[in-house]
Scaffold this active site. Structure first.
Site, PDB file in Angstrom:
ATOM      1  CE1 TYR A  21      24.800  14.914  39.266  1.00  0.00           C
ATOM      2  CE2 TYR A  21      25.721  17.130  39.250  1.00  0.00           C
ATOM      3  CZ  TYR A  21      25.525  15.916  39.884  1.00  0.00           C
ATOM      4  OH  TYR A  21      26.054  15.696  41.130  1.00  0.00           O
ATOM      5  CE1 TYR A 148      25.759  18.635  44.916  1.00  0.00           C
ATOM      6  CE2 TYR A 148      26.709  20.795  45.333  1.00  0.00           C
ATOM      7  CZ  TYR A 148      26.696  19.612  44.626  1.00  0.00           C
ATOM      8  OH  TYR A 148      27.627  19.390  43.645  1.00  0.00           O
ATOM      9  CG  ASP A 249      29.054  23.755  52.220  1.00  0.00           C
ATOM     10  OD1 ASP A 249      29.458  24.801  51.681  1.00  0.00           O
ATOM     11  OD2 ASP A 249      28.847  22.704  51.587  1.00  0.00           O
ATOM     12  CE  LYS A 278      28.123  26.642  43.810  1.00  0.00           C
ATOM     13  NZ  LYS A 278      27.774  25.533  44.682  1.00  0.00           N
TER      14      LYS A 278
END
Ligand SMILES: *Cc1c(COP(=O)(O)O)cnc(C)c1O
Length: 426
Positions: A21, A148, A249, A278
């Site tokens: 980003y 997200y 999630d 992760k």
């Protein structure tokens, strides 16, 4: 930051290397890290920073961990990779055995994938194939705002429409249903009204919905919101009542971060499909997994395709599986519970002090997650430098300054993180 002893070419980095980003026109400064040990990131100029980010939720045991290093080295000498089609190996079988044991009981089938976003893609595809096999057209997903789920297209299509700029991809991105996210905080008294908008959407679209997808209890990159577990309990009940699959999630929340092994445990629920990633390898390598029930898996495979239609090249990478096994073994020794509990207690003592500052809109915490929400957007380059000058690595975004340190952080190191936030905001 460039200095004469620097061997990382920061000018080349700025001109040619795209970071997450970031702009090629106005590149933000990058800090050259030379090595990392425990909770410390060592900059090339010799400065050591206390890591408040766990490299985006993942390095839960800290860096350069002897057990994780050893697992990678041992596996490297056997094989770093073999294809997973028609071949299996001990690191993958062992990892799937552990994941089935650790996750809620109904989750029995494991699909190994490359990254969090891919695990989400896989979960969405499972749900779509499930309904296809049952002869029903169910092309939509229901989720909530401020979520997200990753940066690939399907994952992005269920990520908060404003944060992920859906308008940019209009016509290409599938359009799904967004309900209002929970307003009730984790420690607030539950208010039944909180679920009304979600319920209305679920009922209105129930015949079109393949699944609900949600981050359990903590919404991560979409706003660092920590919501009431009853919101999740209600979602499970509604999905059961109206026959819609539930995808949890757990990519950010899984493996102890919220004080439970999985955040779903705060609400005592089990999803039909669960994504993990992760922290799965303790932050060493990219690896993720999507788990589902026997019912969903068998239904998927009874359909027209007669199999689940996915198979990445590096599926079940032995090196990544071996490190994940070592990381899960560390977790299974159980020290994380006390460590995360201690971090939570310390955050509960220190964050309210920060919450009194004028610039601060709200503070919240759960497990090893601490969040300071500001009234105004931070000047990223400026605040990042101030943190580094204070010897800590904290990377804010938008109006949020947040920390999720490695579980092994010591109380005085955690104090350095919260003190740095306090002083910079003062
Ligand atoms: C980070 C994250 C993802 C995406 O994972 P990547 O490995 O970055 O693709 C998906 N869902 C949640 C909740 C996440 O925090």
């Amino acid at each position: 930051m460039q200095n004469s002893t620097s061997y990382i070419d920061l000018e080349f980095d700025q001109q040619h290397v795209w970071h997450p980003y970031t702009s090629t026109i106005i590149p933000l400064p990058c800090y050259p890290v030379e090595s990392a040990q425990g909770v410390y990131l060592k900059l090339e100029d010799g400065r050591e920073l206390i890591d408040g980010m766990s490299s985006w939720w993942s390095a839960i045991h800290g860096y350069n961990h002897p057990a994780l290093n050893q697992a990678a080295k041992s596996q490297l000498d056997k094989m770093s990779h073999v294809m997973f089609g028609g071949i299996t190996h001990q690191p993958a079988v062992e990892l799937c055995r552990k994941l089935v044991a650790l996750t809620p009981a109904p989750l029995q089938h494991v699909f190994l994938a490359d990254s969090g976003s891919v695990a989400v893609e896989v979960a969405l595809k499972m749900a779509l194939q499930y309904w296809h096999a049952k002869g029903q057209r169910r092309p939509k997903f229901l989720t909530v705002r401020h979520g997200y789920h990753g940066d690939t297209f399907a994952a992005m299509s269920v990520t908060d429409p404003d944060n992920s700029m859906h308008s940019l991809y209009k016509g290409f991105l599938p359009e799904h249903i967004f309900a209002e996210s929970a307003e009730c905080g984790f420690y607030d008294e539950w208010c039944e009204d909180d679920i009304t908008d979600f319920r209305n959407n679920l009922i209105a679209y129930r015949n079109e919905l393949a699944a609900v997808i949600i981050e359990p209890v903590v919404q991560g990159a979409g706003g660092m919101r920590i919501y009431h577990p009853t919101y999740l309990t209600r979602i499970r009940q509604l999905c059961d009542e109206y026959d819609v699959l539930l995808i949890a999630d757990e990519i950010a929340t899984g493996f102890g971060r919220t004080g439970k092994m999985f955040a779903c445990e705060h609400a005592n629920i089990s999803p039909d499909i669960m994504c993990v990633g992760k922290a799965l390898t303790g932050g060493y390598m990219t690896l993720s997994a999507t788990l589902t029930t026997k019912h969903v898996a068998d239904t998927v495979c009874s359909g027209e395709a007669a199999c689940f239609m996915h198979g990445p090249t590096f599926m079940g990478n032995p090196l990544a599986c071996a490190v994940a096994n070592a990381s899960l073994e560390l977790l299974m020794q159980g020290d994380w519970q006390q460590q995360v509990h201690n971090i939570e207690r310390q955050l509960a003592e220190t964050l309210p002090e920060i919450g009194k500052l004028n610039k601060v809109k709200a503070v919240r915490w759960l497990g090893a997650i601490g969040v300071v929400e500001l009234h105004e957007t931070v000047n990223m380059a400026e605040i990042q430098k101030s943190f580094v000058d204070k010897g800590v690595w904290i990377r804010p975004f938008g109006k949020l300054i947040y920390i999720m340190p490695p579980f092994i952080i010591k109380p005085q190191e955690l104090s350095c993180l919260t003190l740095a936030i306090l002083q910079i905001l003062q």
